[in-house]
Design a protein around this motif. Structure first.
Motif, PDB file in Angstrom:
ATOM      1  N   PRO A 173       0.697  -1.306   0.130  1.00 17.87           N
ATOM      2  CA  PRO A 173       0.004   0.201  -0.134  1.00 17.87           C
ATOM      3  C   PRO A 173       1.240   1.284   0.017  1.00 17.87           C
ATOM      4  N   PRO A 174       0.329   2.525  -0.325  1.00 15.88           N
ATOM      5  CA  PRO A 174       0.972   3.551  -0.615  1.00 15.88           C
ATOM      6  C   PRO A 174       1.333   4.076   1.035  1.00 15.88           C
ATOM      7  N   ARG A 175       2.508   4.774   1.151  1.00 16.44           N
ATOM      8  CA  ARG A 175       3.116   5.088   2.639  1.00 16.44           C
ATOM      9  C   ARG A 175       1.993   5.768   3.221  1.00 16.44           C
ATOM     10  N   GLY A 176       1.346   6.630   2.808  1.00 13.31           N
ATOM     11  CA  GLY A 176       0.227   7.185   3.644  1.00 13.31           C
ATOM     12  C   GLY A 176      -0.905   6.457   4.127  1.00 13.31           C
ATOM     13  N   VAL A 177      -1.212   5.502   3.397  1.00 11.91           N
ATOM     14  CA  VAL A 177      -2.382   4.421   3.623  1.00 11.91           C
ATOM     15  C   VAL A 177      -1.609   3.448   4.850  1.00 11.91           C
ATOM     16  N   ARG A 178      -0.471   3.425   4.706  1.00 12.04           N
ATOM     17  CA  ARG A 178       0.152   2.442   5.749  1.00 12.04           C
ATOM     18  C   ARG A 178      -0.238   2.938   7.094  1.00 12.04           C
ATOM     19  N   PHE A 179      -0.186   4.388   7.432  1.00  9.65           N
ATOM     20  CA  PHE A 179      -0.313   4.856   8.585  1.00  9.65           C
ATOM     21  C   PHE A 179      -1.779   4.952   8.991  1.00  9.65           C
ATOM     22  N   SER A 180      -2.898   4.879   8.040  1.00  7.68           N
ATOM     23  CA  SER A 180      -4.085   4.878   8.340  1.00  7.68           C
ATOM     24  C   SER A 180      -4.380   3.188   8.628  1.00  7.68           C
ATOM     25  N   LEU A 194      -2.253   1.374  10.180  1.00  4.03           N
ATOM     26  CA  LEU A 194      -1.737   1.382  11.815  1.00  4.03           C
ATOM     27  C   LEU A 194      -2.721   1.890  12.529  1.00  4.03           C
ATOM     28  N   ASN A 195      -3.174   3.041  12.367  1.00  2.00           N
ATOM     29  CA  ASN A 195      -4.216   3.609  13.068  1.00  2.00           C
ATOM     30  C   ASN A 195      -5.451   3.053  13.614  1.00  2.00           C
ATOM     31  N   ARG A 196      -5.766   2.383  12.193  1.00  2.00           N
ATOM     32  CA  ARG A 196      -7.165   1.502  12.439  1.00  2.00           C
ATOM     33  C   ARG A 196      -6.914   0.308  13.301  1.00  2.00           C
ATOM     34  N   ALA A 197      -5.840  -0.301  13.320  1.00  2.00           N
ATOM     35  CA  ALA A 197      -5.384  -1.492  14.054  1.00  2.00           C
ATOM     36  C   ALA A 197      -5.145  -0.896  15.460  1.00  2.00           C
ATOM     37  N   MET A 198      -4.511  -0.104  15.849  1.00  2.00           N
ATOM     38  CA  MET A 198      -4.594   0.465  17.208  1.00  2.00           C
ATOM     39  C   MET A 198      -5.824   0.793  17.688  1.00  2.00           C
ATOM     40  N   LYS A 199      -6.683   1.686  16.901  1.00  2.00           N
ATOM     41  CA  LYS A 199      -7.969   2.004  17.413  1.00  2.00           C
ATOM     42  C   LYS A 199      -8.779   0.916  17.652  1.00  2.00           C
ATOM     43  N   LYS A 200      -8.759  -0.082  16.836  1.00  2.00           N
ATOM     44  CA  LYS A 200      -9.748  -1.227  17.289  1.00  2.00           C
ATOM     45  C   LYS A 200      -9.285  -1.884  18.471  1.00  2.00           C
ATOM     46  N   GLN A 201      -8.043  -2.180  18.477  1.00  2.44           N
ATOM     47  CA  GLN A 201      -7.643  -2.831  19.724  1.00  2.44           C
ATOM     48  C   GLN A 201      -8.048  -1.945  21.154  1.00  2.44           C
ATOM     49  N   VAL A 202      -7.515  -0.830  20.999  1.00  2.00           N
ATOM     50  CA  VAL A 202      -8.001   0.128  22.202  1.00  2.00           C
ATOM     51  C   VAL A 202      -9.572   0.053  22.478  1.00  2.00           C
ATOM     52  N   ASP A 203     -10.488   0.362  21.439  1.00  2.00           N
ATOM     53  CA  ASP A 203     -11.708   0.328  21.300  1.00  2.00           C
ATOM     54  C   ASP A 203     -12.292  -0.944  22.050  1.00  2.00           C
ATOM     55  N   GLU A 204     -11.674  -2.003  21.636  1.00  2.00           N
ATOM     56  CA  GLU A 204     -12.120  -3.513  22.361  1.00  2.00           C
ATOM     57  C   GLU A 204     -11.773  -3.451  23.850  1.00  2.00           C
ATOM     58  N   PHE A 264       0.485  -1.470  21.043  1.00  2.00           N
ATOM     59  CA  PHE A 264       1.652  -1.111  20.275  1.00  2.00           C
ATOM     60  C   PHE A 264       2.516  -2.362  20.196  1.00  2.00           C
ATOM     61  N   ASP A 265       2.660  -3.175  21.276  1.00  2.00           N
ATOM     62  CA  ASP A 265       3.732  -4.309  21.124  1.00  2.00           C
ATOM     63  C   ASP A 265       2.923  -5.338  20.271  1.00  2.00           C
ATOM     64  N   ASN A 266       1.867  -5.445  20.053  1.00  2.00           N
ATOM     65  CA  ASN A 266       1.201  -6.189  19.097  1.00  2.00           C
ATOM     66  C   ASN A 266       1.615  -5.851  17.517  1.00  2.00           C
TER      67      ASN A 266
END
Length: 166
Positions: free
Chosen positions: A5-12, A14-24, A117-119
């Motif tokens: 994926p494009p560089r900017g999409v990579r950050f998106s 990562l953000n979604r994965a972090m948010k999903k884990q914390v939201d859970e 983050f560790d995950n």
């Protein structure tokens, strides 16, 4: 076409994965994101200002109406995260404070953030993780400058001062 994926999409991603884990984790506590935001704002006010905090203070920070904040606080009080009482200084206002349950929540939330983050860093060496943190600190400072928030939004002023020299 590459599968990367494009560089900017990579950050998106990562953000979604972090948010999903914390939201859970937040949902396991029976809280919503808005309720967490209000609890965080309340705690920051409590730590920064030795005065009574009223509902209007939280409304201004959260940019929500009086009826909306009333409902949020009712739910937080019912769940045992805040204590609401009449102000001793001005009986027209409701004084809001964090309950013991909320004070322990910030530590548990920080632990959930660390775990998420560790995950995401699984497979990286400790040196690579440290390098990643240093690089993203600079990137966050650049992003804050771009969106016009500057260093006052970062809790670690040292990071901001160091990035000024870059």
């Amino acid at each position: 076409m590459s599968d990367t994926p494009p560089r900017g999409v990579r950050f998106s991603v990562l953000n979604r994965a972090m948010k999903k884990q914390v939201d859970e984790y937040i949902s396991s506590e029976g809280l919503t994101g808005v309720q967490m935001f209000v609890l965080g704002a309340l705690r920051r006010l409590e730590l920064s200002e030795p005065r009574e905090i009223n509902q209007r203070d939280l409304e201004n920070i959260s940019h929500v109406s009086h009826p909306t904040m009333t409902e949020i606080l009712k739910r937080l009080e019912k769940k045992g995260y805040v204590i609401c009482r009449r102000s001793e200084q001005d009986r027209r206002y409701k004084c809001i404070s964090s309950a013991d349950k909320a004070l322990g929540l910030s530590r548990r939330l920080a632990d959930a953030d660390d775990l998420a983050f560790d995950n995401l860093c699984r497979g990286l060496s400790p040196e690579q993780v440290e390098q990643l943190i240093c690089i993203t600190d600079v990137m966050v400072e650049n992003a804050l400058k771009y969106i016009g928030k500057g260093c006052e939004c970062i809790s670690d002023k040292k990071t901001c001062a160091e990035s000024e020299g870059i």
